[in-house]
Design an enzyme around this catalytic site. Structure first.
Site, PDB file in Angstrom:
ATOM      1  N   LYS A   1      -1.392  -3.495   7.611  1.00 27.14           N
ATOM      2  CA  LYS A   1      -0.656  -2.235   7.400  1.00 27.14           C
ATOM      3  C   LYS A   1      -1.375  -1.400   6.346  1.00 27.14           C
ATOM      4  O   LYS A   1      -1.647  -0.214   6.561  1.00 27.14           O
ATOM      5  CB  LYS A   1       0.753  -2.543   6.920  1.00 27.14           C
ATOM      6  CG  LYS A   1       1.500  -1.340   6.336  1.00 27.14           C
ATOM      7  CD  LYS A   1       2.912  -1.636   5.921  1.00 27.14           C
ATOM      8  CE  LYS A   1       3.043  -2.213   4.551  1.00 27.14           C
ATOM      9  NZ  LYS A   1       2.944  -1.242   3.447  1.00 27.14           N
ATOM     10  N   ASN A   2      -1.733  -2.028   5.213  1.00 27.41           N
ATOM     11  CA  ASN A   2      -2.271  -1.263   4.096  1.00 27.41           C
ATOM     12  C   ASN A   2      -3.725  -0.852   4.291  1.00 27.41           C
ATOM     13  O   ASN A   2      -4.227   0.006   3.567  1.00 27.41           O
ATOM     14  CB  ASN A   2      -2.072  -2.019   2.783  1.00 27.41           C
ATOM     15  CG  ASN A   2      -0.601  -2.077   2.409  1.00 27.41           C
ATOM     16  OD1 ASN A   2       0.226  -1.375   3.002  1.00 27.41           O
ATOM     17  ND2 ASN A   2      -0.261  -2.925   1.464  1.00 27.41           N
TER      18      ASN A   2
ATOM     19  N   CYS B   1      10.590   4.714  -5.694  1.00 29.11           N
ATOM     20  CA  CYS B   1      11.053   3.859  -4.594  1.00 29.11           C
ATOM     21  C   CYS B   1      11.685   2.638  -5.256  1.00 29.11           C
ATOM     22  O   CYS B   1      11.729   2.521  -6.467  1.00 29.11           O
ATOM     23  CB  CYS B   1       9.903   3.460  -3.672  1.00 29.11           C
ATOM     24  SG  CYS B   1       8.826   2.246  -4.404  1.00 29.11           S
TER      25      CYS B   1
ATOM     26  N   ARG C   1       6.281   4.835  -9.474  1.00 31.28           N
ATOM     27  CA  ARG C   1       5.094   5.082  -8.641  1.00 31.28           C
ATOM     28  C   ARG C   1       4.539   6.502  -8.818  1.00 31.28           C
ATOM     29  O   ARG C   1       4.533   7.308  -7.902  1.00 31.28           O
ATOM     30  CB  ARG C   1       5.399   4.745  -7.183  1.00 31.28           C
ATOM     31  CG  ARG C   1       5.961   3.330  -7.095  1.00 31.28           C
ATOM     32  CD  ARG C   1       6.029   2.779  -5.723  1.00 31.28           C
ATOM     33  NE  ARG C   1       4.694   2.414  -5.218  1.00 31.28           N
ATOM     34  CZ  ARG C   1       4.535   1.902  -4.002  1.00 31.28           C
ATOM     35  NH1 ARG C   1       5.565   1.771  -3.208  1.00 31.28           N
ATOM     36  NH2 ARG C   1       3.343   1.567  -3.572  1.00 31.28           N
TER      37      ARG C   1
ATOM     38  N   ASP D   1       2.162  -8.266  -3.650  1.00 34.16           N
ATOM     39  CA  ASP D   1       2.883  -8.194  -2.367  1.00 34.16           C
ATOM     40  C   ASP D   1       3.252  -9.569  -1.820  1.00 34.16           C
ATOM     41  O   ASP D   1       3.936  -9.654  -0.805  1.00 34.16           O
ATOM     42  CB  ASP D   1       2.051  -7.441  -1.317  1.00 34.16           C
ATOM     43  CG  ASP D   1       1.899  -5.985  -1.679  1.00 34.16           C
ATOM     44  OD1 ASP D   1       1.056  -5.306  -1.066  1.00 34.16           O
ATOM     45  OD2 ASP D   1       2.603  -5.527  -2.589  1.00 34.16           O
TER      46      ASP D   1
ATOM     47  N   ARG E   1       8.927  -2.097   8.586  1.00 34.57           N
ATOM     48  CA  ARG E   1       7.829  -1.335   7.991  1.00 34.57           C
ATOM     49  C   ARG E   1       6.545  -2.165   7.925  1.00 34.57           C
ATOM     50  O   ARG E   1       5.449  -1.628   7.943  1.00 34.57           O
ATOM     51  CB  ARG E   1       8.192  -0.887   6.567  1.00 34.57           C
ATOM     52  CG  ARG E   1       9.368   0.036   6.479  1.00 34.57           C
ATOM     53  CD  ARG E   1       9.506   0.615   5.102  1.00 34.57           C
ATOM     54  NE  ARG E   1       8.260   1.256   4.690  1.00 34.57           N
ATOM     55  CZ  ARG E   1       8.138   1.952   3.548  1.00 34.57           C
ATOM     56  NH1 ARG E   1       9.163   2.043   2.713  1.00 34.57           N
ATOM     57  NH2 ARG E   1       6.994   2.524   3.223  1.00 34.57           N
TER      58      ARG E   1
HETATM   59  C1  EPZ Z   1      -0.834  -0.211  -2.616  1.00 36.38           C
HETATM   60  O1  EPZ Z   1       0.090   0.704  -3.187  1.00 36.38           O
HETATM   61  C2  EPZ Z   1      -0.076  -0.920  -1.499  1.00 36.38           C
HETATM   62  N1  EPZ Z   1       0.350   0.063  -0.496  1.00 36.38           N
HETATM   63  C3  EPZ Z   1       1.132  -1.656  -2.071  1.00 36.38           C
HETATM   64  O2  EPZ Z   1       1.743  -2.378  -0.997  1.00 36.38           O
HETATM   65  C4  EPZ Z   1       0.649  -2.653  -3.121  1.00 36.38           C
HETATM   66  O3  EPZ Z   1       1.751  -3.295  -3.690  1.00 36.38           O
HETATM   67  C5  EPZ Z   1      -0.150  -1.909  -4.203  1.00 36.38           C
HETATM   68  O4  EPZ Z   1      -1.245  -1.189  -3.588  1.00 36.38           O
HETATM   69  C6  EPZ Z   1      -0.726  -2.861  -5.243  1.00 36.38           C
HETATM   70  O5  EPZ Z   1      -1.563  -3.791  -4.617  1.00 36.38           O
HETATM   71  C7  EPZ Z   1      -0.557   0.549   0.363  1.00 36.38           C
HETATM   72  O6  EPZ Z   1      -1.731   0.198   0.341  1.00 36.38           O
HETATM   73  C8  EPZ Z   1      -0.054   1.538   1.371  1.00 36.38           C
HETATM   74  P1  EPZ Z   1      -1.376   1.202  -6.880  1.00 36.38           P
HETATM   75  P2  EPZ Z   1      -0.435   1.811  -4.261  1.00 36.38           P
HETATM   76  O7  EPZ Z   1      -1.751   2.632  -6.914  1.00 36.38           O
HETATM   77  O8  EPZ Z   1      -1.769   2.305  -3.862  1.00 36.38           O
HETATM   78  C9  EPZ Z   1       0.815   2.440 -10.885  1.00 36.38           C
HETATM   79  C10 EPZ Z   1       3.498  -3.152   0.351  1.00 36.38           C
HETATM   80  O9  EPZ Z   1       4.446  -3.910   0.119  1.00 36.38           O
HETATM   81  N2  EPZ Z   1       0.222   3.760 -10.631  1.00 36.38           N
HETATM   82  O10 EPZ Z   1      -2.432   0.164  -6.993  1.00 36.38           O
HETATM   83  O11 EPZ Z   1       0.659   2.795  -4.433  1.00 36.38           O
HETATM   84  C11 EPZ Z   1       1.944   2.163  -9.890  1.00 36.38           C
HETATM   85  O12 EPZ Z   1       3.144   2.757 -10.361  1.00 36.38           O
HETATM   86  C12 EPZ Z   1       3.110  -2.074  -0.654  1.00 36.38           C
HETATM   87  O13 EPZ Z   1       2.768  -3.202   1.382  1.00 36.38           O
HETATM   88  C13 EPZ Z   1       0.265   4.725 -11.642  1.00 36.38           C
HETATM   89  O14 EPZ Z   1       0.785   4.484 -12.736  1.00 36.38           O
HETATM   90  O15 EPZ Z   1      -0.558   0.894  -5.541  1.00 36.38           O
HETATM   91  C14 EPZ Z   1       2.003   0.667  -9.857  1.00 36.38           C
HETATM   92  O16 EPZ Z   1       2.777   0.213 -10.949  1.00 36.38           O
HETATM   93  C15 EPZ Z   1       4.057  -2.040  -1.841  1.00 36.38           C
HETATM   94  N3  EPZ Z   1      -0.277   5.948 -11.382  1.00 36.38           N
HETATM   95  C16 EPZ Z   1       0.540   0.247 -10.053  1.00 36.38           C
HETATM   96  O17 EPZ Z   1      -0.125   1.392 -10.604  1.00 36.38           O
HETATM   97  C17 EPZ Z   1      -0.864   6.256 -10.184  1.00 36.38           C
HETATM   98  O18 EPZ Z   1      -1.358   7.395 -10.021  1.00 36.38           O
HETATM   99  C18 EPZ Z   1      -0.143  -0.147  -8.756  1.00 36.38           C
HETATM  100  O19 EPZ Z   1      -0.209   0.984  -7.959  1.00 36.38           O
HETATM  101  C19 EPZ Z   1      -0.889   5.262  -9.183  1.00 36.38           C
HETATM  102  C20 EPZ Z   1      -0.355   4.023  -9.416  1.00 36.38           C
END
Ligand code: EPZ
Length: 422
Positions: A22-23, A118, A123, A309, A401
């Site tokens: 998915k990701n 969410c 996020r 995850d 999802r």
């Molecule tokens: C990706 O989300 C995945 N989703 C998530 O999977 C996964 O949990 C996450 O990476 C971490 O591995 C997809 O790939 C579609 P991040 P993403 O940016 O890119 C903070 C699932 O269950 N952050 O690495 O949104 C954020 O709040 C989903 O399949 C900021 O502070 O993850 C979080 O605490 C859930 N500022 C941490 O970083 C930003 O601009 C990780 O976020 C961006 C993120």
């Protein structure tokens, strides 16, 4: 709303096919915006998030055809006619923000709604914004939307270091930099396999990128990208989820298409817990015949550390381990919502801030429980596989999802799982 009924039914036996990630698919699909030529993805997962991304791309003027029962996504963004990603789509799926980088690279402007929080956390988008601003984008937040544009029409290559290895911000930066003028270097880049898969696809489209899978990625901008055909990499999170089914219920299950290198930290923890995990020529085989599950401590980290995850699913197994396990969630601020639901089933869990202390009990008891987010929902189903009596998991739209054909896949290895409409 549908629910899923699970009844402990003894050891499992058989094979579970693992779908495309998915990701990975959610970042490969927006890559079509980078080229006027068709991009075709094969081995695509059949999930509601993929449908949401298809709807978003279509709203921008792209054509997305789902073929071969959804396994093939034939896309073309030759005629982009809208550069705004609306709130009503983005609020449903944060990954919609992955159109920001490609639109800036292709069209020099974009208006993308902030996703809003969410269940698992606020996020924010600050890492995406600073990464794209380093390439020359000007991004203002107005009425809940990011208004982005590129002075002079084309992004310029730059060196940028992220304060945190964000997966999405890495993906937005890399996609945008493929068409920037000059060379870009992203430091402290995320190293997830889905990013490696994205780079493999971009390279087939003509992008010049090195360093994927490491924390420093270098991109030489080119003037245009071509079309390509690319198979979506196997889903390491679905893989890890189903590896836990025999670990919890007992028996032997072979997960087809799985590879250790996609989730080595998770495999190591299963070994520490006393679970027999081995690579076969078809995938990964997991066996538990009778022995106790040992308590283990888990700390979620960016790749190649233990994946956030899989934290909820791992907790489901540790609820009946011998001893006390400590799970530390370092990636999201609110990702223990499965704990109170597991406690309804008799689990002994003590949550303090980002750490959950799980004291193993002999057996869980089936109960009505509520899915709150994608990975929490599947952890409740896993827990139900070895619980006494029936577990009813409601609000399973969360599951749709990220898990295609879950009832069929678990039933095929002997689980007693049934989907009912309320
Ligand atoms: C990706 O989300 C995945 N989703 C998530 O999977 C996964 O949990 C996450 O990476 C971490 O591995 C997809 O790939 C579609 P991040 P993403 O940016 O890119 C903070 C699932 O269950 N952050 O690495 O949104 C954020 O709040 C989903 O399949 C900021 O502070 O993850 C979080 O605490 C859930 N500022 C941490 O970083 C930003 O601009 C990780 O976020 C961006 C993120």
């Amino acid at each position: 709303m549908d629910s899923i009924l699970v009844r402990g039914n003894g050891p499992l036996n058989g094979q579970i096919p693992i779908a495309g990630a998915k990701n990975a698919c959610l970042t490969l699909m927006p890559a079509t915006l980078l080229s006027e030529e068709p991009l075709t993805l094969t081995n695509a997962p059949r999930l509601s998030d993929i449908k949401t991304m298809s709807t978003l791309l279509a709203s921008l003027g792209a054509e997305v055809s789902s073929l071969n029962d959804g396994l093939v996504l034939a896309m073309s963004s030759h005629d982009l006619n809208n550069l705004t990603a609306d709130y009503d789509i983005v609020r449903k799926m944060r990954a919609s923000n992955l159109v920001l980088g490609p639109l800036l690279a292709r069209a020099g402007q974009a208006v993308v709604s902030l996703p809003g929080g969410c269940a698992i956390g606020a996020r924010p988008m600050d890492l995406h914004i600073s990464a794209l601003e380093s390439l020359g984008a000007e991004i203002d937040l107005r009425d809940g939307y990011l208004h982005a544009k590129v002075a002079g029409g084309r992004l310029k290559g730059a060196v940028h270091e992220m304060r945190f290895a964000s997966v999405g911000a890495t993906e937005n930066f890399v996609m945008a930099a493929t068409l920037a003028k000059g060379t870009s270097v992203l430091k402290n880049a995320a190293r997830e396999p889905e990013i490696v898969d994205l780079v493999h696809c971009l390279r087939k489209m003509g992008a010049q990128i090195d360093g994927e899978g490491t924390s420093e990625i270098t991109i030489q901008g080119v003037d245009r990208l071509n079309g390509a055909t690319h198979p979506v990499v196997v889903d390491r999170i679905e893989l890890g989820t189903y590896m836990l089914a025999p670990a919890i219920a007992g028996g032997t299950v072979e997960c087809l298409g799985g590879r250790f290198d996609l989730l080595q930290a998770f495999v190591d923890k299963l070994h520490d817990a006393g679970i027999d995990v081995s690579e076969t020529e078809n995938g990964i085989r997991v066996t538990r015949t009778g022995g106790d599950i040992h308590a283990v401590d888990v700390k979620t980290e960016v790749f190649p550390g233990f994946p956030t995850d899989l934290q909820a699913q791992m907790m489901a197994m540790l609820c009946t381990a011998k001893g006390v396990s400590n799970l530390e969630e370092t990636i999201f601020e609110n990702r223990f919502m499965h704990a109170p639901e597991l406690m309804r089933m008799g689990a002994n869990i003590d949550v303090h801030g980002g750490t959950a202390k799980v004291t193993g009990v002999a057996k869980l008891k089936g109960a009505p429980v509520m899915a709150t987010d994608l990975r929490a929902s599947v952890s409740l189903i896993l827990a139900g596989l070895a619980a006494e009596g029936e577990t009813k998991v409601s609000r399973v739209y969360h599951l749709d999802r990220g898990y295609e054909k879950l009832v069929e896949k678990l039933s095929a290895v002997g689980a007693h799982v049934e989907r009912v409409s309320e």
